[in-house]
Design a protein around this motif. Structure first.
Motif, PDB file in Angstrom:
ATOM      1  N   GLN A   1       0.834  -1.207   0.000  1.00 38.07           N
ATOM      2  CA  GLN A   1       0.000   0.000   0.000  1.00 38.07           C
ATOM      3  C   GLN A   1       0.870   1.258   0.000  1.00 38.07           C
ATOM      4  O   GLN A   1       2.023   1.227   0.358  1.00 38.07           O
ATOM      5  CB  GLN A   1      -0.836   0.043   1.268  1.00 38.07           C
ATOM      6  CG  GLN A   1      -1.710  -1.140   1.452  1.00 38.07           C
ATOM      7  CD  GLN A   1      -2.871  -0.805   2.366  1.00 38.07           C
ATOM      8  OE1 GLN A   1      -3.679  -1.645   2.617  1.00 38.07           O
ATOM      9  NE2 GLN A   1      -2.972   0.411   2.862  1.00 38.07           N
ATOM     10  N   ASN A   2       0.255   2.386  -0.345  1.00 42.96           N
ATOM     11  CA  ASN A   2       0.987   3.652  -0.296  1.00 42.96           C
ATOM     12  C   ASN A   2       1.359   4.015   1.124  1.00 42.96           C
ATOM     13  O   ASN A   2       2.474   4.419   1.407  1.00 42.96           O
ATOM     14  CB  ASN A   2       0.144   4.770  -0.905  1.00 42.96           C
ATOM     15  CG  ASN A   2       0.394   4.841  -2.397  1.00 42.96           C
ATOM     16  OD1 ASN A   2       1.336   4.214  -2.886  1.00 42.96           O
ATOM     17  ND2 ASN A   2      -0.454   5.572  -3.087  1.00 42.96           N
TER      18      ASN A   2
ATOM     19  N   ARG B   1       5.770  10.894   5.711  1.00 41.80           N
ATOM     20  CA  ARG B   1       5.130  10.487   4.445  1.00 41.80           C
ATOM     21  C   ARG B   1       3.718   9.968   4.671  1.00 41.80           C
ATOM     22  O   ARG B   1       3.029   9.570   3.735  1.00 41.80           O
ATOM     23  CB  ARG B   1       5.942   9.384   3.780  1.00 41.80           C
ATOM     24  CG  ARG B   1       7.313   9.778   3.283  1.00 41.80           C
ATOM     25  CD  ARG B   1       8.142   8.525   2.998  1.00 41.80           C
ATOM     26  NE  ARG B   1       7.317   7.430   2.516  1.00 41.80           N
ATOM     27  CZ  ARG B   1       7.118   7.157   1.224  1.00 41.80           C
ATOM     28  NH1 ARG B   1       7.709   7.885   0.313  1.00 41.80           N
ATOM     29  NH2 ARG B   1       6.349   6.163   0.865  1.00 41.80           N
ATOM     30  N   GLY B   2       3.328   9.815   5.945  1.00 33.54           N
ATOM     31  CA  GLY B   2       1.991   9.299   6.256  1.00 33.54           C
ATOM     32  C   GLY B   2       1.992   7.849   6.695  1.00 33.54           C
ATOM     33  O   GLY B   2       0.941   7.270   6.978  1.00 33.54           O
TER      34      GLY B   2
ATOM     35  N   ASN C   1       2.376   9.948  13.945  1.00 37.68           N
ATOM     36  CA  ASN C   1       2.357   8.631  13.286  1.00 37.68           C
ATOM     37  C   ASN C   1       3.357   7.645  13.884  1.00 37.68           C
ATOM     38  O   ASN C   1       3.476   6.522  13.410  1.00 37.68           O
ATOM     39  CB  ASN C   1       2.658   8.767  11.786  1.00 37.68           C
ATOM     40  CG  ASN C   1       1.490   9.380  11.039  1.00 37.68           C
ATOM     41  OD1 ASN C   1       0.387   9.462  11.568  1.00 37.68           O
ATOM     42  ND2 ASN C   1       1.728   9.825   9.821  1.00 37.68           N
ATOM     43  N   ILE C   2       4.099   8.095  14.903  1.00 43.81           N
ATOM     44  CA  ILE C   2       5.081   7.199  15.511  1.00 43.81           C
ATOM     45  C   ILE C   2       4.564   6.712  16.862  1.00 43.81           C
ATOM     46  O   ILE C   2       4.189   7.507  17.717  1.00 43.81           O
ATOM     47  CB  ILE C   2       6.446   7.906  15.712  1.00 43.81           C
ATOM     48  CG1 ILE C   2       6.969   8.456  14.388  1.00 43.81           C
ATOM     49  CG2 ILE C   2       7.469   6.928  16.310  1.00 43.81           C
ATOM     50  CD1 ILE C   2       8.296   9.204  14.510  1.00 43.81           C
TER      51      ILE C   2
ATOM     52  N   ALA D   1      14.928   7.420  10.313  1.00 44.29           N
ATOM     53  CA  ALA D   1      14.047   6.664   9.410  1.00 44.29           C
ATOM     54  C   ALA D   1      12.598   6.760   9.876  1.00 44.29           C
ATOM     55  O   ALA D   1      11.680   6.931   9.061  1.00 44.29           O
ATOM     56  CB  ALA D   1      14.500   5.214   9.338  1.00 44.29           C
ATOM     57  N   ALA D   2      12.380   6.673  11.202  1.00 45.36           N
ATOM     58  CA  ALA D   2      11.010   6.766  11.734  1.00 45.36           C
ATOM     59  C   ALA D   2      10.374   8.100  11.335  1.00 45.36           C
ATOM     60  O   ALA D   2       9.215   8.148  10.899  1.00 45.36           O
ATOM     61  CB  ALA D   2      11.037   6.608  13.255  1.00 45.36           C
ATOM     62  N   LEU D   3      11.133   9.176  11.479  1.00 43.44           N
ATOM     63  CA  LEU D   3      10.590  10.498  11.143  1.00 43.44           C
ATOM     64  C   LEU D   3      10.326  10.622   9.642  1.00 43.44           C
ATOM     65  O   LEU D   3       9.329  11.225   9.223  1.00 43.44           O
ATOM     66  CB  LEU D   3      11.553  11.591  11.621  1.00 43.44           C
ATOM     67  CG  LEU D   3      11.584  11.753  13.147  1.00 43.44           C
ATOM     68  CD1 LEU D   3      12.796  12.579  13.596  1.00 43.44           C
ATOM     69  CD2 LEU D   3      10.284  12.408  13.641  1.00 43.44           C
ATOM     70  N   ARG D   4      11.204  10.039   8.824  1.00 51.19           N
ATOM     71  CA  ARG D   4      11.016  10.055   7.360  1.00 51.19           C
ATOM     72  C   ARG D   4       9.707   9.338   6.976  1.00 51.19           C
ATOM     73  O   ARG D   4       8.902   9.855   6.210  1.00 51.19           O
ATOM     74  CB  ARG D   4      12.171   9.334   6.672  1.00 51.19           C
ATOM     75  CG  ARG D   4      13.440  10.153   6.455  1.00 51.19           C
ATOM     76  CD  ARG D   4      13.239  11.063   5.231  1.00 51.19           C
ATOM     77  NE  ARG D   4      14.486  11.515   4.675  1.00 51.19           N
ATOM     78  CZ  ARG D   4      15.186  12.568   5.093  1.00 51.19           C
ATOM     79  NH1 ARG D   4      14.752  13.291   6.106  1.00 51.19           N
ATOM     80  NH2 ARG D   4      16.304  12.926   4.489  1.00 51.19           N
TER      81      ARG D   4
END
Ligand SMILES: NC(=O)c1ccc[n+]([C@@H]2O[C@H](COP(=O)([O-])OP(=O)(O)OC[C@H]3O[C@@H](n4cnc5c(N)ncnc54)[C@H](OP(=O)(O)O)[C@@H]3O)[C@@H](O)[C@H]2O)c1
Length: 248
Positions: free
Chosen positions: A2-3, A27-28, A50-51, A20-23
């Motif tokens: 999925q996107n 992005r959603g 989102n984390i 990486a978590a923040l990246r």
């Protein structure tokens, strides 16, 4: 895939894993990070909605089970497992002890194996990816680093073997061999004093063809790339992101 993905990052509360978590989060994507200390996990989850975080030791079988279950209970699937948590030490052969060797291999080899195995049915369901974080020293010898280096060499070979084994399930497995990167690693997992860490940094800058240490974001970009649809026909690869250090 999925996107908007569900991504698990072990050791996501500092350095490369945090970047990486923040990246992914920006992005959603939904991200579950782990770390052994609650404080850094809480600080990182406060940085993006989102984390989510879990205090867990990736070398523990019970914590591997809890980690995968947390992501599945929360979001219903797993698209990417990033085996980023690492252990290491400057450890000359004259100083080894059984416990020090076991500590390194438990986090760098046992942990990724337990997590990947537990995540398998979920990664099969999503045609997902496993991304292992190795090091230049996983394929380049270094005096005094033999057990760290050998554990990362093992992780690189697990990457290739799992890629073959899991290809029929549609699961891709790749690794990133990071070069010396600014993070908490030298004073944290390598156990160096601030002065020793600075001396190592100076020496590394002098050796790296691109003449500087990396930034965690420069590794995180490739972690995101390996989890993206653009990498859907790539498996079993170890990508060196190291300023050219592995070439010399
Ligand atoms: N920085 C470099 O120069 C470099 C170069 C090549 C490869 N790498 C690799 O990159 C990865 C990330 O390192 P980094 O440089 O970002 O280090 P870092 O800044 O020290 O971050 C390490 C993270 O892993 C967590 N962690 C450590 N042991 C853990 C365990 N047993 N279970 C769960 N979490 C654990 C730490 O949190 P807690 O301490 O709270 O558990 C922290 O969140 C490692 O695999 C390392 O070998 C780093």
């Amino acid at each position: 895939m999925q996107n908007e993905k569900v991504v698990i990052i072990t050791g996501g509360s500092s350095g490369i894993g945090r970047a990486a978590a923040l990246r992914f989060a920006s992005r959603g994507d939904k991200v579950l990070i782990t770390g052994r200390r609650a404080g850094p996990v809480e600080q990182t989850i406060a940085e993006h909605k989102n984390i989510m975080g879990l205090v867990a030791d990736s070398s523990s079988a019970e914590d591997a089970r809890r980690t995968i279950a947390e992501a599945v209970d929360r979001w219903g699937r797993v698209d990417a497992l990033v085996n980023n948590a690492g252990a290491g030490a400057i450890l000359p052969l004259s100083d080894v002890s059984p416990n020090r060797i076991v500590d390194i291999f438990s986090v760098n080899v046992l942990g990724p194996s337990l997590l990947a195995s537990t995540a398998l049915p979920h990664l099969k369901a999503t045609q997902g990816v496993i991304i292992n974080i190795s090091s230049t020293y996983g394929h380049r010898p270094a005096a005094g680093l033999s057990h760290y280096a050998a554990s990362k060499a093992a992780l690189e070979h697990l990457t290739r073997c799992w890629a073959l084994e899991l290809a029929p399930l549609g699961i891709k497995v790749n690794a990133i061999a990071a070069g010396p990167t600014e993070s908490g690693a030298l004073t944290g997992m390598m156990g160096l004093s601030a002065e020793q860490a600075e001396a190592v940094k100076q020496e590394e800058r002098g050796k790296i063809p691109l003449a500087r240490r990396g930034d965690p974001d420069e590794i995180a970009d490739w972690i995101v790339q390996f989890a993206s649809p653009a990498s859907r026909w790539v498996t079993g690869q170890v990508l060196a992101v190291d300023g050219g250090l592995g070439l010399i």
